[in-house]
Scaffold this motif. Structure first.
Motif, PDB file in Angstrom:
ATOM      1  N   TRP A  59       0.826  -1.211   0.000  1.00 52.48           N
ATOM      2  CA  TRP A  59       0.000   0.000   0.000  1.00 52.48           C
ATOM      3  C   TRP A  59       0.856   1.256   0.000  1.00 52.48           C
ATOM      4  N   LEU A  60       2.002   1.198   0.647  1.00 45.68           N
ATOM      5  CA  LEU A  60       2.827   2.387   0.862  1.00 45.68           C
ATOM      6  C   LEU A  60       4.044   2.489  -0.044  1.00 45.68           C
ATOM      7  N   HIS A  61       4.350   1.472  -0.817  1.00 45.37           N
ATOM      8  CA  HIS A  61       5.646   1.417  -1.488  1.00 45.37           C
ATOM      9  C   HIS A  61       5.929   2.574  -2.444  1.00 45.37           C
ATOM     10  N   ASP A  62       4.937   3.188  -3.026  1.00 48.42           N
ATOM     11  CA  ASP A  62       5.169   4.291  -3.974  1.00 48.42           C
ATOM     12  C   ASP A  62       4.811   5.656  -3.406  1.00 48.42           C
ATOM     13  N   ILE A  63       4.670   5.760  -2.097  1.00 45.97           N
ATOM     14  CA  ILE A  63       4.291   7.028  -1.475  1.00 45.97           C
ATOM     15  C   ILE A  63       5.313   8.130  -1.774  1.00 45.97           C
ATOM     16  N   GLU A 112      20.599   3.962   5.043  1.00 47.10           N
ATOM     17  CA  GLU A 112      19.866   4.375   6.250  1.00 47.10           C
ATOM     18  C   GLU A 112      18.858   3.299   6.657  1.00 47.10           C
ATOM     19  N   PHE A 113      18.493   2.472   5.693  1.00 45.32           N
ATOM     20  CA  PHE A 113      17.444   1.475   5.900  1.00 45.32           C
ATOM     21  C   PHE A 113      18.004   0.078   5.644  1.00 45.32           C
ATOM     22  N   PRO A 114      17.773  -0.841   6.587  1.00 47.22           N
ATOM     23  CA  PRO A 114      18.278  -2.210   6.382  1.00 47.22           C
ATOM     24  C   PRO A 114      17.562  -2.897   5.224  1.00 47.22           C
ATOM     25  N   ARG A 115      18.333  -3.622   4.445  1.00 47.33           N
ATOM     26  CA  ARG A 115      17.784  -4.349   3.301  1.00 47.33           C
ATOM     27  C   ARG A 115      17.374  -5.748   3.745  1.00 47.33           C
ATOM     28  N   GLU A 116      16.144  -6.093   3.480  1.00 48.38           N
ATOM     29  CA  GLU A 116      15.594  -7.383   3.878  1.00 48.38           C
ATOM     30  C   GLU A 116      15.481  -8.291   2.654  1.00 48.38           C
ATOM     31  N   HIS A 147       9.984   9.546   4.654  1.00 54.67           N
ATOM     32  CA  HIS A 147       8.712  10.095   5.133  1.00 54.67           C
ATOM     33  C   HIS A 147       8.045   9.150   6.135  1.00 54.67           C
ATOM     34  N   LEU A 148       7.989   7.883   5.800  1.00 56.68           N
ATOM     35  CA  LEU A 148       7.356   6.915   6.701  1.00 56.68           C
ATOM     36  C   LEU A 148       8.075   6.859   8.049  1.00 56.68           C
ATOM     37  N   ARG A 149       9.391   6.884   8.022  1.00 58.51           N
ATOM     38  CA  ARG A 149      10.146   6.888   9.277  1.00 58.51           C
ATOM     39  C   ARG A 149       9.844   8.162  10.074  1.00 58.51           C
ATOM     40  N   ARG A 150       9.795   9.283   9.384  1.00 58.36           N
ATOM     41  CA  ARG A 150       9.549  10.579  10.031  1.00 58.36           C
ATOM     42  C   ARG A 150       8.193  10.620  10.732  1.00 58.36           C
ATOM     43  N   VAL A 201       9.916  -0.315   1.880  1.00 58.80           N
ATOM     44  CA  VAL A 201       9.629   0.725   0.889  1.00 58.80           C
ATOM     45  C   VAL A 201      10.935   1.207   0.258  1.00 58.80           C
ATOM     46  N   ALA A 202      11.947   1.440   1.079  1.00 58.93           N
ATOM     47  CA  ALA A 202      13.236   1.940   0.578  1.00 58.93           C
ATOM     48  C   ALA A 202      13.861   0.999  -0.440  1.00 58.93           C
ATOM     49  N   HIS A 203      13.719  -0.282  -0.197  1.00 55.80           N
ATOM     50  CA  HIS A 203      14.425  -1.268  -1.022  1.00 55.80           C
ATOM     51  C   HIS A 203      13.517  -2.021  -1.993  1.00 55.80           C
ATOM     52  N   HIS A 204      12.271  -1.560  -2.161  1.00 55.79           N
ATOM     53  CA  HIS A 204      11.373  -2.347  -3.002  1.00 55.79           C
ATOM     54  C   HIS A 204      11.875  -2.428  -4.447  1.00 55.79           C
TER      55      HIS A 204
END
Length: 156
Positions: A15-19, A73-77, A38-41, A52-55
């Motif tokens: 739902w949020l991946h392209d925000i 800044e964001f861990p890759r899963e 933005h989501l982190r903020r 979202v960062a790594h999609h």
């Protein structure tokens, strides 16, 4: 959705991946990074922001854009959830129409153009995308799906 909470993550991330495409969120100009920041903020869990960062193998495109350091800044899963997000993103077109993976790649390259960062990253990115799509298709054929997955795919 299961006791492990994966269903909630699998619903939220698509739902949020392209925000990050929202004009008012534009910072770096790279929508996965802008959306994740933005989501982190605003207080979303780090895992959702990181997905979202790594999609869709965003790191390959970030390298071309000189933003790979920022993306750290964001861990890759690497998980069934990240694969499912990628699959949903890579089999639904920009207008919500279901597409094959090959159709989606061709559409993306056509829309972004031959000189785009997406095109420049394609050689590195495409095998990663294809591998994740194969893993999801294997899980689907093995019946390893649930209501959350079906819902996530319809929301991409």
């Amino acid at each position: 959705m299961g006791p492990d909470g994966e269903g909630d993550v699998l619903l939220a991330a698509p739902w949020l991946h392209d925000i990050g495409y929202a004009a008012r969120l534009r910072d770096s100009g790279f929508h996965p990074l802008d959306g994740a920041r933005h989501l982190r903020r605003i207080g979303w869990p780090l895992r959702i922001a990181a997905l979202v960062a790594h999609h869709s193998a965003a790191l390959s495109v970030a390298r071309v854009r000189g933003l790979d350091e920022a993306l750290t800044e964001f861990p890759r899963e690497e998980s069934p959830v990240s694969d499912a997000l990628l699959y949903a993103d890579q089999t639904i077109g920009p207008n919500g129409r279901m597409m094959t993976f090959d159709e989606r790649l061709a559409d993306m390259l056509n829309r972004h153009g031959p000189d785009s960062p997406n095109a420049a990253a394609h050689r590195d990115r495409q095998p990663q995308l294809y591998a994740a799509v194969r893993r999801v298709e294997h899980r689907l054929s093995a019946g390893q799906t649930d209501r959350a997955w079906r819902s996530a795919r319809s929301s991409a």
